[in-house]
Write a protein that holds these residues in place. Structure first.
Motif, PDB file in Angstrom:
ATOM      1  N   ALA A   1       1.731   5.685  -7.393  1.00 54.66           N
ATOM      2  CA  ALA A   1       0.466   5.904  -8.123  1.00 54.66           C
ATOM      3  C   ALA A   1      -0.126   7.292  -7.896  1.00 54.66           C
ATOM      4  O   ALA A   1      -0.922   7.759  -8.694  1.00 54.66           O
ATOM      5  CB  ALA A   1      -0.558   4.846  -7.727  1.00 54.66           C
ATOM      6  N   TYR A   2       0.251   7.951  -6.787  1.00 55.65           N
ATOM      7  CA  TYR A   2      -0.293   9.283  -6.482  1.00 55.65           C
ATOM      8  C   TYR A   2       0.820  10.330  -6.561  1.00 55.65           C
ATOM      9  O   TYR A   2       1.873  10.139  -5.951  1.00 55.65           O
ATOM     10  CB  TYR A   2      -0.901   9.319  -5.075  1.00 55.65           C
ATOM     11  N   PRO A   3       0.604  11.447  -7.279  1.00 53.42           N
ATOM     12  CA  PRO A   3       1.625  12.510  -7.327  1.00 53.42           C
ATOM     13  C   PRO A   3       1.723  13.255  -5.992  1.00 53.42           C
ATOM     14  O   PRO A   3       0.791  13.213  -5.182  1.00 53.42           O
ATOM     15  CB  PRO A   3       1.109  13.443  -8.431  1.00 53.42           C
TER      16      PRO A   3
ATOM     17  N   GLY B   1       9.281   5.637  -2.005  1.00 46.57           N
ATOM     18  CA  GLY B   1       8.335   4.523  -2.045  1.00 46.57           C
ATOM     19  C   GLY B   1       8.978   3.216  -1.595  1.00 46.57           C
ATOM     20  O   GLY B   1       8.416   2.470  -0.794  1.00 46.57           O
ATOM     21  N   LEU B   2      10.206   2.952  -2.102  1.00 44.66           N
ATOM     22  CA  LEU B   2      10.932   1.730  -1.711  1.00 44.66           C
ATOM     23  C   LEU B   2      11.338   1.775  -0.241  1.00 44.66           C
ATOM     24  O   LEU B   2      11.265   0.773   0.470  1.00 44.66           O
ATOM     25  CB  LEU B   2      12.165   1.544  -2.604  1.00 44.66           C
ATOM     26  N   LEU B   3      11.760   2.972   0.232  1.00 45.84           N
ATOM     27  CA  LEU B   3      12.147   3.125   1.643  1.00 45.84           C
ATOM     28  C   LEU B   3      10.923   2.894   2.548  1.00 45.84           C
ATOM     29  O   LEU B   3      11.007   2.188   3.569  1.00 45.84           O
ATOM     30  CB  LEU B   3      12.740   4.523   1.877  1.00 45.84           C
ATOM     31  N   GLY B   4       9.772   3.472   2.146  1.00 50.53           N
ATOM     32  CA  GLY B   4       8.534   3.293   2.912  1.00 50.53           C
ATOM     33  C   GLY B   4       8.113   1.830   2.945  1.00 50.53           C
ATOM     34  O   GLY B   4       7.675   1.317   3.980  1.00 50.53           O
TER      35      GLY B   4
ATOM     36  N   GLY C   1       9.427   5.264   9.156  1.00 53.10           N
ATOM     37  CA  GLY C   1       8.183   4.613   8.726  1.00 53.10           C
ATOM     38  C   GLY C   1       6.959   5.442   9.070  1.00 53.10           C
ATOM     39  O   GLY C   1       6.057   5.607   8.235  1.00 53.10           O
ATOM     40  N   MET C   2       6.917   5.999  10.287  1.00 52.26           N
ATOM     41  CA  MET C   2       5.776   6.834  10.716  1.00 52.26           C
ATOM     42  C   MET C   2       5.643   8.078   9.826  1.00 52.26           C
ATOM     43  O   MET C   2       4.547   8.420   9.377  1.00 52.26           O
ATOM     44  CB  MET C   2       5.948   7.263  12.178  1.00 52.26           C
ATOM     45  N   VAL C   3       6.771   8.739   9.572  1.00 51.57           N
ATOM     46  CA  VAL C   3       6.758   9.963   8.750  1.00 51.57           C
ATOM     47  C   VAL C   3       6.285   9.632   7.330  1.00 51.57           C
ATOM     48  O   VAL C   3       5.431  10.333   6.768  1.00 51.57           O
ATOM     49  CB  VAL C   3       8.167  10.616   8.721  1.00 51.57           C
ATOM     50  N   LEU C   4       6.840   8.559   6.762  1.00 51.88           N
ATOM     51  CA  LEU C   4       6.473   8.186   5.386  1.00 51.88           C
ATOM     52  C   LEU C   4       5.031   7.694   5.296  1.00 51.88           C
ATOM     53  O   LEU C   4       4.366   7.914   4.281  1.00 51.88           O
ATOM     54  CB  LEU C   4       7.432   7.119   4.850  1.00 51.88           C
ATOM     55  N   LEU C   5       4.516   7.053   6.359  1.00 50.13           N
ATOM     56  CA  LEU C   5       3.115   6.627   6.371  1.00 50.13           C
ATOM     57  C   LEU C   5       2.192   7.849   6.360  1.00 50.13           C
ATOM     58  O   LEU C   5       1.189   7.881   5.633  1.00 50.13           O
ATOM     59  CB  LEU C   5       2.819   5.757   7.600  1.00 50.13           C
ATOM     60  N   LEU C   6       2.541   8.864   7.160  1.00 40.10           N
ATOM     61  CA  LEU C   6       1.724  10.088   7.194  1.00 40.10           C
ATOM     62  C   LEU C   6       1.708  10.770   5.829  1.00 40.10           C
ATOM     63  O   LEU C   6       0.672  11.254   5.371  1.00 40.10           O
ATOM     64  CB  LEU C   6       2.250  11.051   8.272  1.00 40.10           C
ATOM     65  N   GLU C   7       2.861  10.807   5.155  1.00 37.52           N
ATOM     66  CA  GLU C   7       2.923  11.428   3.822  1.00 37.52           C
ATOM     67  C   GLU C   7       2.146  10.589   2.804  1.00 37.52           C
ATOM     68  O   GLU C   7       1.446  11.133   1.952  1.00 37.52           O
ATOM     69  CB  GLU C   7       4.384  11.585   3.393  1.00 37.52           C
ATOM     70  N   ALA C   8       2.238   9.244   2.911  1.00 38.84           N
ATOM     71  CA  ALA C   8       1.471   8.367   2.012  1.00 38.84           C
ATOM     72  C   ALA C   8      -0.032   8.590   2.209  1.00 38.84           C
ATOM     73  O   ALA C   8      -0.809   8.607   1.248  1.00 38.84           O
ATOM     74  CB  ALA C   8       1.825   6.903   2.281  1.00 38.84           C
ATOM     75  N   THR C   9      -0.431   8.795   3.476  1.00 37.46           N
ATOM     76  CA  THR C   9      -1.845   9.059   3.792  1.00 37.46           C
ATOM     77  C   THR C   9      -2.290  10.373   3.158  1.00 37.46           C
ATOM     78  O   THR C   9      -3.387  10.465   2.599  1.00 37.46           O
ATOM     79  CB  THR C   9      -2.041   9.126   5.323  1.00 37.46           C
ATOM     80  N   ARG C  10      -1.418  11.398   3.244  1.00 35.84           N
ATOM     81  CA  ARG C  10      -1.758  12.706   2.648  1.00 35.84           C
ATOM     82  C   ARG C  10      -1.935  12.570   1.138  1.00 35.84           C
ATOM     83  O   ARG C  10      -2.874  13.117   0.560  1.00 35.84           O
ATOM     84  CB  ARG C  10      -0.653  13.718   2.952  1.00 35.84           C
ATOM     85  N   ARG C  11      -1.063  11.811   0.494  1.00 32.26           N
ATOM     86  CA  ARG C  11      -1.154  11.660  -0.962  1.00 32.26           C
ATOM     87  C   ARG C  11      -2.426  10.928  -1.373  1.00 32.26           C
ATOM     88  O   ARG C  11      -3.114  11.337  -2.299  1.00 32.26           O
ATOM     89  CB  ARG C  11       0.054  10.861  -1.481  1.00 32.26           C
TER      90      ARG C  11
ATOM     91  N   ALA D   1       0.832  -1.219   0.000  1.00 32.31           N
ATOM     92  CA  ALA D   1       0.000   0.000   0.000  1.00 32.31           C
ATOM     93  C   ALA D   1       0.859   1.258   0.000  1.00 32.31           C
ATOM     94  O   ALA D   1       0.581   2.211  -0.737  1.00 32.31           O
ATOM     95  CB  ALA D   1      -0.936  -0.005   1.209  1.00 32.31           C
ATOM     96  N   VAL D   2       1.923   1.272   0.823  1.00 29.78           N
ATOM     97  CA  VAL D   2       2.786   2.466   0.917  1.00 29.78           C
ATOM     98  C   VAL D   2       3.549   2.676  -0.389  1.00 29.78           C
ATOM     99  O   VAL D   2       3.611   3.799  -0.910  1.00 29.78           O
ATOM    100  CB  VAL D   2       3.761   2.344   2.111  1.00 29.78           C
ATOM    101  N   PHE D   3       4.105   1.599  -0.945  1.00 31.88           N
ATOM    102  CA  PHE D   3       4.853   1.723  -2.205  1.00 31.88           C
ATOM    103  C   PHE D   3       3.949   2.284  -3.311  1.00 31.88           C
ATOM    104  O   PHE D   3       4.338   3.197  -4.049  1.00 31.88           O
ATOM    105  CB  PHE D   3       5.420   0.363  -2.621  1.00 31.88           C
TER     106      PHE D   3
END
Length: 647
Positions: free
Chosen positions: A84-86, A104-107, A139-149, A77-79
């Motif tokens: 998939a989302y800009p 994406g790979l790091l997340g 992971g927490m920071v990248l999850l929050l950004e993935a959620t925003r996207r 989902a995170v990748f």
């Protein structure tokens, strides 16, 4: 010329809106990124099918526990959120920038960390290494950004506020203050255990929701969505305000297979909204009827919204119990919507749609209608009582007998469908088709739903395993329906090839996974809220706070809860809204009810929160379903949302 250009333009805008809300707004032109955005969702679907099936236990290969499966689910989902989302609306959509690949790979690595180092983490619970903490924070920071996207800023902001509350509790007002958690304790709770991000909500997304979303996507790919719409129009389109009544019924039927109100609006709305406008509905009212029907579609068993599956875990009841409690309100809601539409049609004195002239006499029509009804009743009776009787007689051999019977029923229904013309797949209905032949053309689409309900109700299998067996039958139908129709119709050509059947299957599998991106990150981010409640004890503070405001009056508490749901619904998707409000408010309502001598069933409270949470997609200024409907109708999205909310 201008009208056709406008139609094309609005269709393009509509597809863009669907992409932004459900599957990701990027459509890269390069071969490599295009293939990655195709094969990664396909791999995700294959993984989920493997995890849901009994095969890992039969062959004893790649057997995963719940935590490992959740980690892999979130990694996908995170990748896909980053690819998939800009990043912003102005960011490129025709290619994926290098930084998105890296992040994406790091997340994905941070999300899969619990799977990759499961044994090591199990040996040191509550005692993370420095590397564990670094991975958890990133992971927490990248999850929050993935959620925003994937879902916009609101859920990210809500989760961020709860994280701040966890770490800076000692600086909060005295009413809600707590001593605050250390970085080690907080990250162990949120990321390295199963109390936060990898908690119950993500577990439900991994175990149940994915299979039901995939089931709906494959039914759509097979052509069931179009079938349900045509049947609804054939049955109701000739009445006063017929297209609007057909919109209600077709949205209810589409709600059987789709748990997304936006997907529901887009699937049925492209048919219903132009026809409602054609018979006299204003753009806003046409859009509002579709929005009201589509959001209510999330109540319609068996698929329902993702939140219904969370309810199974949170309430501790079976999925059958949730279906029983949700079915009646869903039916009542649809009856009420049909009546509202009828009143609107009478008020505006709307005309009816033309029906194709039939050569049948009245007695033949009545006989045809009675036979169709009897066919459905007999099918239901044979399914429930017949299969039940086979089970008592045949015992372990039942599965083989049932497979033979299902195959025979499928072949008979396909043969029966080939006796009538193939259904039209255009998005315009100029004349209403006759009901009998239209219904006859797709009875076989009901077989997977019959299997799903049989597994849930009679066999009492888990929801995930029930959906798996229904999906297996559906995969067989998607692959074979075209070649079988070619044989029975005695026609040849590419349209009737196995190749096209496999193409439909693969597209459905990819579509199902891409529809899950938003739900995957939403359930993870909402897990932060649940983790904060269990870590800080804010739930007890909420009980005291709400009791103080309401003076212990249950009606006022319910009103207060409904308002909170609606306010949160302005920015959060249904699933996240339900998790936040049910975690904070459901225990409060039950406790205060008990203090006042009232027994408040927990499932009633959760359904109350769920109903108001459903309105998240319809509540201006952020109601995504209203924006999708307005995109089709050409009306004002805010007024469409308000009118839909009123309905």
């Amino acid at each position: 010329m201008t009208e056709s250009t406008d139609t094309v333009k609005s269709e393009e805008q509509l597809q863009e809106m669907i992409a932004e809300t459900d599957t990701g707004a990027r459509n890269p032109t390069g071969t490599v990124p295009k293939k990655i955005l195709f094969f990664v969702p396909l791999a995700w679907t294959i993984f989920q099918l493997w995890y849901a099936s009994p095969l890992p236990f039969i062959f004893n290969i790649f057997v995963l526990n719940d935590t490992e499966a959740r980690a892999i689910h979130l990694a996908f989902a995170v990748f896909l959120s980053y690819t998939a989302y800009p990043t912003f609306k102005s960011s490129p959509r025709n290619y994926i920038p290098i930084q998105d690949w890296i992040v994406g790979l790091l997340g994905a690595f941070c999300a899969a960390y619990l799977f990759l180092f499961y044994e090591g983490l199990a040996e040191r619970p509550g005692d993370p290494t420095q590397f564990d903490l670094i991975v958890a924070v990133i992971g927490m920071v990248l999850l929050l950004e993935a959620t925003r996207r994937a879902l916009g800023p609101p859920l990210m902001v809500v989760a961020g506020v709860f994280i701040i509350y966890t770490f800076f509790g000692s600086y909060m007002p005295s009413v809600i203050a707590h001593k605050g958690a250390s970085l080690s304790k907080g990250m162990s709770h949120y990321w390295l255990g199963t109390e936060g991000v990898f908690g119950v909500a993500l577990g439900v997304s991994t175990g149940m929701v994915f299979m039901f979303v995939l089931f709906g996507a494959l039914l759509e790919s097979a052509g069931a969505g179009n079938y349900f719409i045509r049947v609804a129009f054939a049955g109701l389109g000739h009445m006063k305000g017929g297209p609007a009544k057909a919109a209600v019924v077709s949205s209810g039927l589409t709600g059987l297979v789709s748990g997304s109100s936006i997907a529901n609006v887009v699937t049925t709305g492209t048919f219903t909204i132009p026809l409602m406008k054609k018979v006299g509905f204003k753009p806003e009212k046409a859009g509002a009827v579709e929005v009201a029907c589509s959001t209510t579609g999330q109540l319609m068993p068996p698929v329902m919204g993702a939140a219904a599956f969370l309810m199974v875990e949170y309430v501790g009841s079976t999925y059958i119990e949730v279906i029983k409690h949700a079915f009646l309100p869903a039916i009542i809601s649809y009856i009420a919507l049909v009546y509202i539409v009828h009143l609107e049609a009478c008020k505006m004195d709307l005309k009816r749609m033309e029906k194709l002239v039939s050569s049948k006499t009245l007695s033949q029509k009545m006989l045809s209608a009675v036979l169709s009804f009897l066919f459905i009743v007999i099918l239901g009776g044979v399914t429930y009582y017949g299969l039940g009787w086979i089970k008592t007689v045949a015992g372990d051999a039942t599965i083989y007998i049932v497979c033979v019977l299902l195959s025979a029923a499928y072949l008979f229904l396909i043969y029966h469908a080939c006796k009538v013309p193939e259904l039209d797949t255009s998005t315009e209905i100029k004349e209403l088709p006759p009901l009998g032949p239209t219904a006859q053309a797709g009875y076989y689409f009901l077989l997977p739903i019959v299997v799903l309900m049989w597994c849930l109700v009679v066999e009492r299998l888990s929801p995930a395993l029930s959906a798996f067996w229904a999906t297996v039958l559906l995969i067989f139908i998607v692959i074979t329906q075209r070649p079988l129709k070619g044989i029975f119709r005695k026609m040849k050509g590419n349209e009737f090839s196995f190749h096209n059947g496999f193409k439909d299957l693969i597209n459905g599998m990819v579509s199902g996974a891409r529809n899950m991106i938003g739900i995957g990150v939403a359930t993870s981010a909402a897990g932060i809220v649940v983790g904060t409640v269990t870590l800080t004890g804010i739930g007890l503070v909420m009980t005291e706070f709400v009791e103080f405001i309401s003076g212990g009056n249950l009606i006022l508490i319910l009103l207060f809860t409904a308002i909170i749901s609606l306010i949160l619904g302005m920015g959060l998707p249904t699933t996240a809204n339900y998790i936040v409000v049910s975690t904070l408010m459901a225990p409060v309502i039950v406790d205060l009810g008990a203090q006042n001598g009232l027994i408040v069933p927990l499932i009633a409270v959760h359904l109350f929160v769920f109903y108001f949470g459903i309105l998240a997609d319809d509540t201006p200024p952020v109601g995504l379903a209203a924006f999708a409907a307005a995109g089709i109708s050409g009306g004002d999205p805010i007024r469409t949302g308000i009118q839909g909310f009123t309905y």
